[in-house]
Design a protein around this motif. Structure first.
Motif, mmCIF file in Angstrom:
data_model
loop_
_atom_site.group_PDB
_atom_site.id
_atom_site.type_symbol
_atom_site.label_atom_id
_atom_site.label_comp_id
_atom_site.label_asym_id
_atom_site.label_seq_id
_atom_site.Cartn_x
_atom_site.Cartn_y
_atom_site.Cartn_z
ATOM 1 N N VAL A 1 -12.827 -87.130 23.480
ATOM 2 C CA VAL A 1 -12.215 -85.880 23.040
ATOM 3 C C VAL A 1 -12.661 -84.757 23.965
ATOM 4 N N THR A 2 -11.699 -83.940 24.380
ATOM 5 C CA THR A 2 -11.966 -82.758 25.188
ATOM 6 C C THR A 2 -11.654 -81.534 24.349
ATOM 7 N N ILE A 3 -12.527 -80.535 24.382
ATOM 8 C CA ILE A 3 -12.295 -79.274 23.682
ATOM 9 C C ILE A 3 -12.001 -78.223 24.740
ATOM 10 N N LEU B 1 -8.694 -76.216 21.019
ATOM 11 C CA LEU B 1 -8.035 -77.489 20.728
ATOM 12 C C LEU B 1 -8.941 -78.662 21.065
ATOM 13 N N ALA B 2 -8.874 -79.682 20.224
ATOM 14 C CA ALA B 2 -9.485 -80.982 20.525
ATOM 15 C C ALA B 2 -8.334 -81.867 20.989
ATOM 16 N N LEU B 3 -8.440 -82.383 22.204
ATOM 17 C CA LEU B 3 -7.385 -83.201 22.798
ATOM 18 C C LEU B 3 -7.936 -84.569 23.173
ATOM 19 N N GLU C 1 -6.923 -88.535 25.071
ATOM 20 C CA GLU C 1 -6.033 -89.267 25.978
ATOM 21 C C GLU C 1 -5.478 -90.474 25.255
ATOM 22 N N PRO C 2 -4.325 -90.948 25.614
ATOM 23 C CA PRO C 2 -3.543 -90.521 26.767
ATOM 24 C C PRO C 2 -2.713 -89.275 26.472
ATOM 25 N N GLY C 3 -2.498 -88.513 27.497
ATOM 26 C CA GLY C 3 -1.564 -87.395 27.430
ATOM 27 C C GLY C 3 -2.041 -86.149 26.719
ATOM 28 N N ALA C 4 -3.336 -85.988 26.523
ATOM 29 C CA ALA C 4 -3.885 -84.799 25.865
ATOM 30 C C ALA C 4 -3.243 -84.567 24.496
ATOM 31 N N ALA C 5 -3.216 -85.624 23.679
ATOM 32 C CA ALA C 5 -2.664 -85.521 22.324
ATOM 33 C C ALA C 5 -3.581 -84.654 21.463
ATOM 34 N N PRO C 6 -3.020 -83.743 20.653
ATOM 35 C CA PRO C 6 -3.858 -82.901 19.800
ATOM 36 C C PRO C 6 -4.488 -83.711 18.671
ATOM 37 N N ALA C 7 -5.789 -83.498 18.454
ATOM 38 C CA ALA C 7 -6.512 -84.202 17.397
ATOM 39 C C ALA C 7 -7.173 -83.236 16.421
ATOM 40 N N GLY C 8 -7.254 -81.950 16.788
ATOM 41 C CA GLY C 8 -7.869 -80.963 15.915
ATOM 42 C C GLY C 8 -7.903 -79.605 16.579
ATOM 43 N N TYR C 9 -8.323 -78.612 15.812
ATOM 44 C CA TYR C 9 -8.499 -77.273 16.371
ATOM 45 C C TYR C 9 -9.372 -76.433 15.458
ATOM 46 N N ALA C 10 -9.901 -75.366 16.037
ATOM 47 C CA ALA C 10 -10.611 -74.326 15.295
ATOM 48 C C ALA C 10 -9.950 -73.002 15.643
ATOM 49 N N LEU C 11 -9.933 -72.079 14.677
ATOM 50 C CA LEU C 11 -9.320 -70.771 14.883
ATOM 51 C C LEU C 11 -10.184 -69.725 14.198
ATOM 52 N N THR C 12 -10.551 -68.694 14.956
ATOM 53 C CA THR C 12 -11.321 -67.584 14.394
ATOM 54 C C THR C 12 -10.496 -66.313 14.454
ATOM 55 N N TYR C 13 -10.884 -65.362 13.596
ATOM 56 C CA TYR C 13 -10.131 -64.124 13.474
ATOM 57 C C TYR C 13 -11.040 -63.085 12.846
ATOM 58 N N GLU C 14 -10.595 -61.836 12.856
ATOM 59 C CA GLU C 14 -11.323 -60.799 12.136
ATOM 60 C C GLU C 14 -11.317 -61.156 10.652
ATOM 61 N N PRO C 15 -12.453 -61.048 9.983
ATOM 62 C CA PRO C 15 -12.512 -61.479 8.582
ATOM 63 C C PRO C 15 -11.758 -60.545 7.638
#
Length: 177
Positions: free
Chosen positions: A6-8, A65-67, A69-83
């Motif tokens: 996994v690549t982030i 994004l957590a990507l 292989e093959p093809g850098a398929a999405p496996a997860g993500y994190a998202l931050t924002y102003e609370p």
């Protein structure tokens, strides 16, 4: 189970389709049977669309994004924002979403995404997260990552109300100063 590496990496508006796909998939997977079914469908139809993610990113959200292989398929993500949490204080950042496909649970993807979100939180002093009060797996994960409960809140999914725990942890760079 032998999982691919996994690549982030940071996400931007060009990743909106990947974010929406993971968002809707994991939201349904996590909350089916815990949240009203039609509420899940309605929520995903509005909150987990490519346009919704583009808007969040254009309004100051940051995502990773957590990507795989093959093809850098999405496996997860994190998202931050102003609370927007009542328990928030100046210097806080909110982890609005951290999702990983269930196939990758226990494989370090969540911890890697959280680490990226912490490193990407700039001058913030604490990271906050709201987690459904009966999502024991997520609560356990956050506690292992140093989060402690600082409050509660009620949140809505398509006009239905549910209860969250509000958790916080200091951001390491600030905590050591």
């Amino acid at each position: 189970m032998n999982l691919p590496e996994v690549t982030i990496r940071p996400a931007d508006a060009s990743d909106a389709e990947r974010l929406a796909l993971i968002g809707a998939t994991t939201f349904a997977e996590t909350y089916a049977g815990l949240v009203d079914g039609q509420a899940i469908v309605d929520h995903c139809a509005s909150a987990h669309t490519p346009d919704a993610y583009r808007n969040l990113l254009n309004e100051g959200a940051a995502a990773w994004l957590a990507l795989v292989e093959p093809g850098a398929a999405p496996a997860g993500y994190a998202l931050t924002y102003e609370p927007d949490l009542e328990a928030a204080e100046p210097g806080d950042r909110e982890l609005r979403r951290i999702y990983a496909l269930s196939r990758f649970h226990g494989a370090g993807v969540g911890a890697a995404l959280l680490d990226a979100a912490i490193r990407g939180s700039g001058d913030s002093e604490r990271l906050l997260v709201g987690v459904k009060n009966d999502n024991h797996r997520a609560i356990s994960f956050y506690r292992k990552q140093g989060f402690e409960q600082i409050g509660t809140r009620t949140f809505s999914v398509a006009c239905k109300s549910y209860d969250d725990l509000v958790l916080a942890r200091p951001i390491a760079a600030k905590a050591s100063q």
